[in-house]
Write a protein that holds these residues in place. Structure first.
Motif, mmCIF file in Angstrom:
data_model
loop_
_atom_site.group_PDB
_atom_site.id
_atom_site.type_symbol
_atom_site.label_atom_id
_atom_site.label_comp_id
_atom_site.label_asym_id
_atom_site.label_seq_id
_atom_site.Cartn_x
_atom_site.Cartn_y
_atom_site.Cartn_z
ATOM 1 N N PRO A 1 12.639 34.884 58.629
ATOM 2 C CA PRO A 1 13.355 33.687 58.982
ATOM 3 C C PRO A 1 13.912 33.300 57.416
ATOM 4 C CG PRO A 1 10.787 33.372 58.736
ATOM 5 C CD PRO A 1 11.043 34.922 58.656
ATOM 6 N N LEU A 2 15.220 32.478 57.462
ATOM 7 C CA LEU A 2 16.059 31.983 56.377
ATOM 8 C C LEU A 2 15.167 31.272 55.546
ATOM 9 C CD1 LEU A 2 19.335 30.934 58.096
ATOM 10 C CD2 LEU A 2 18.699 33.271 56.888
ATOM 11 N N PRO A 3 15.146 31.616 54.237
ATOM 12 C CA PRO A 3 14.061 30.749 53.332
ATOM 13 C C PRO A 3 13.970 29.334 53.483
ATOM 14 C CG PRO A 3 15.389 32.618 52.000
ATOM 15 C CD PRO A 3 15.868 32.366 53.567
ATOM 16 N N GLU A 4 15.274 28.853 53.590
ATOM 17 C CA GLU A 4 15.095 27.258 53.750
ATOM 18 C C GLU A 4 14.496 26.746 55.106
ATOM 19 O OE1 GLU A 4 19.284 28.736 55.364
ATOM 20 O OE2 GLU A 4 18.056 29.204 53.631
ATOM 21 N N ASN B 1 17.690 33.920 60.954
ATOM 22 C CA ASN B 1 16.980 34.806 60.431
ATOM 23 C C ASN B 1 17.765 35.731 59.565
ATOM 24 O OD1 ASN B 1 17.611 36.784 62.645
ATOM 25 N ND2 ASN B 1 16.495 35.327 63.792
ATOM 26 N N LEU B 2 17.415 36.700 58.604
ATOM 27 C CA LEU B 2 18.129 37.467 58.041
ATOM 28 C C LEU B 2 19.024 38.443 58.522
ATOM 29 C CD1 LEU B 2 15.936 38.218 54.885
ATOM 30 C CD2 LEU B 2 17.649 36.379 55.220
ATOM 31 N N LEU C 1 9.301 29.111 57.238
ATOM 32 C CA LEU C 1 8.379 29.609 58.223
ATOM 33 C C LEU C 1 7.626 30.699 57.795
ATOM 34 C CD1 LEU C 1 10.740 29.357 61.385
ATOM 35 C CD2 LEU C 1 9.019 27.777 60.793
ATOM 36 N N HIS C 2 6.135 30.925 58.230
ATOM 37 C CA HIS C 2 5.534 31.828 57.680
ATOM 38 C C HIS C 2 4.986 32.456 58.832
ATOM 39 C CE1 HIS C 2 6.044 30.397 53.638
ATOM 40 N NE2 HIS C 2 5.643 29.175 54.135
ATOM 41 N N SER D 1 9.054 22.589 67.543
ATOM 42 C CA SER D 1 9.485 22.074 66.134
ATOM 43 C C SER D 1 10.723 22.693 65.843
ATOM 44 C CB SER D 1 8.526 23.084 65.220
ATOM 45 O OG SER D 1 9.021 23.247 63.928
ATOM 46 N N GLY D 2 11.749 21.702 65.152
ATOM 47 C CA GLY D 2 13.204 22.099 64.984
ATOM 48 C C GLY D 2 13.335 23.330 64.016
ATOM 49 N N ARG D 3 12.573 23.520 63.145
ATOM 50 C CA ARG D 3 12.792 24.532 62.277
ATOM 51 C C ARG D 3 12.412 26.091 62.932
ATOM 52 N NH1 ARG D 3 9.187 24.298 57.716
ATOM 53 N NH2 ARG D 3 7.825 23.137 59.018
#
Length: 152
Positions: A62-65, A17-18, A68-69, A6-8
């Motif tokens: 992960p970055l919010p946009e 990621n943060l 991802l969980h 998956s791209g994300r």
């Protein structure tokens, strides 16, 4: 099935990621089919992978946009059927049906109703660029205790 990650999820591995950590790719890439979760009661899926040991205790956020969980799996049992080649829609369904038939002849035959959000999962172990010697598996969650199997 997905032949590429998956791209994300790929963006997350590449540092989206943060703390901008690059995360080494692991196998298997797991695609879990969620029956009736899509529009008009069609199936949906989610893609996941195991984090390398160095990130398991404290995974990079992960970055919010990316939306991802994390998904922590408790210990559980799965019935597995291996197959070669590329995991494609037609052969994945065929392999899942073969596994279901095999299980129907065992003490686990009625345990595939084990509470799970997934109908089945596909584990892909090879890069999409590997053409020969590919290894894939179809997984069904099964109830361990129904057949006297213990997990640790």
């Amino acid at each position: 099935m997905l032949s590429l990650i998956s791209g994300r999820l790929f963006q997350y591995l590449m540092g989206a990621n943060l703390n901008s950590s690059r995360i080494r790719m692991t196998t298997p890439i797991l695609t879990s089919i969620v029956p009736g979760a899509g529009p008009l009661h069609s199936s949906a899926y989610f893609v996941g992978l195991y984090l390398p040991v160095e990130f398991q205790a404290s995974p990079p956020v992960p970055l919010p946009e990316l939306n991802l969980h994390p998904d922590r799996w408790p210990g559980h049992c799965v019935a597995v059927r291996s197959f070669s080649g590329y995991a494609r829609d037609h052969n994945v369904v065929e392999e899942a049906e073969k596994l279901a038939v095999s299980l129907s002849r065992t003490p686990w035959g009625n345990s595939t109703n084990h509470p799970s959000k997934n109908a089945y999962s596909i584990a892909q172990y090879n890069s999409p660029f590997r053409i020969v010697g590919r290894v894939n598996e179809v997984w069904f969650d099964v109830e361990c205790r129904s057949a006297g199997v213990e997990t640790y």
